[in-house]
Design a protein around this motif. Structure first.
Motif, PDB file in Angstrom:
ATOM      1  N   ARG A  39       0.852  -1.194   0.000  1.00 31.34           N
ATOM      2  CA  ARG A  39       0.000   0.000   0.000  1.00 31.34           C
ATOM      3  C   ARG A  39       0.883   1.237   0.000  1.00 31.34           C
ATOM      4  O   ARG A  39       2.100   1.150   0.059  1.00 31.34           O
ATOM      5  N   GLU A  40       0.253   2.393  -0.028  1.00 32.45           N
ATOM      6  CA  GLU A  40       0.992   3.654  -0.111  1.00 32.45           C
ATOM      7  C   GLU A  40       1.812   3.875   1.154  1.00 32.45           C
ATOM      8  O   GLU A  40       1.335   3.669   2.265  1.00 32.45           O
ATOM      9  N   TRP A  57      -0.105   6.958  -6.391  1.00 27.75           N
ATOM     10  CA  TRP A  57      -1.378   6.627  -5.753  1.00 27.75           C
ATOM     11  C   TRP A  57      -2.466   7.634  -6.095  1.00 27.75           C
ATOM     12  O   TRP A  57      -3.637   7.261  -6.218  1.00 27.75           O
TER      13      TRP A  57
END
Length: 179
Positions: free
Chosen positions: A54-55, A124
């Motif tokens: 994920r970010e 993102w």
């Protein structure tokens, strides 16, 4: 899709980390053998893969990059064979770097971490925008139905204008104020 994105992000981080370490080591006056580069790439890839789901922000990228640079520095220093006849052109002796090398590593790690964090945020943001646009395109055919006017459909009512009670009209010249 998620696995390929995760692998791509991990590969970018590993290559940037390896490139930074090798460039700093070579600019410092040393060489890096190919087996050490392969081991360093595997080390950087292995460290980044679990975190690439994920970010990530600068608060996680900076310490990870700094820790990996320390490990790569140790790996490159240990893998470099120094002959006694060769002059000591490397900026430090042994495994302990000098102040100049620490400052160079610090600047390089800081700037690279900022670059990676900004790239991460841009990636993102782009993916979120793309997801919203795709969602709109997928839902659009269901929301918009073609207008079919059947002969029995009455005409829409004519809307009457509402009386606006709180309208302030300021048309015309200003009124003279008696002093």
């Amino acid at each position: 899709m998620a696995l390929s994105l995760r692998l791509a992000r991990t590969a970018v981080f590993a290559v940037v980390c390896l490139g930074l370490g090798v460039a700093a080591h070579v600019l410092g006056g040393s060489s890096v053998p190919a087996p050490a580069m392969v081991a360093a790439l595997g080390l950087a890839f292995g460290a980044a893969y679990p975190l690439a789901g994920r970010e990530r922000s600068l608060a996680l990228i900076l310490p990870l990059l700094a820790g990996l640079q320390v490990l790569l520095h140790l790996l490159f220093s240990l893998s470099h064979t120094v002959s006694p006849a060769a002059p000591a052109v490397h900026l430090h002796s042994g495994l302990v770097p000098g102040l100049g090398m620490l400052a160079a590593h610090g600047w390089a790690v800081g700037l690279t971490a900022l670059w990676l964090a900004r790239g991460e945020a841009a990636l993102w943001a782009l993916l979120r925008r793309l997801a919203v646009r795709l969602l709109v395109l997928v839902r659009l055919p269901r929301l918009v139905t073609p207008f079919s006017a059947s002969p029995g459909t009455p005409e829409p009512r004519v809307l009457r204008s509402a009386v606006l009670r709180h309208v302030v009209s300021r048309r015309g010249p200003p009124r003279a104020v008696a002093a």
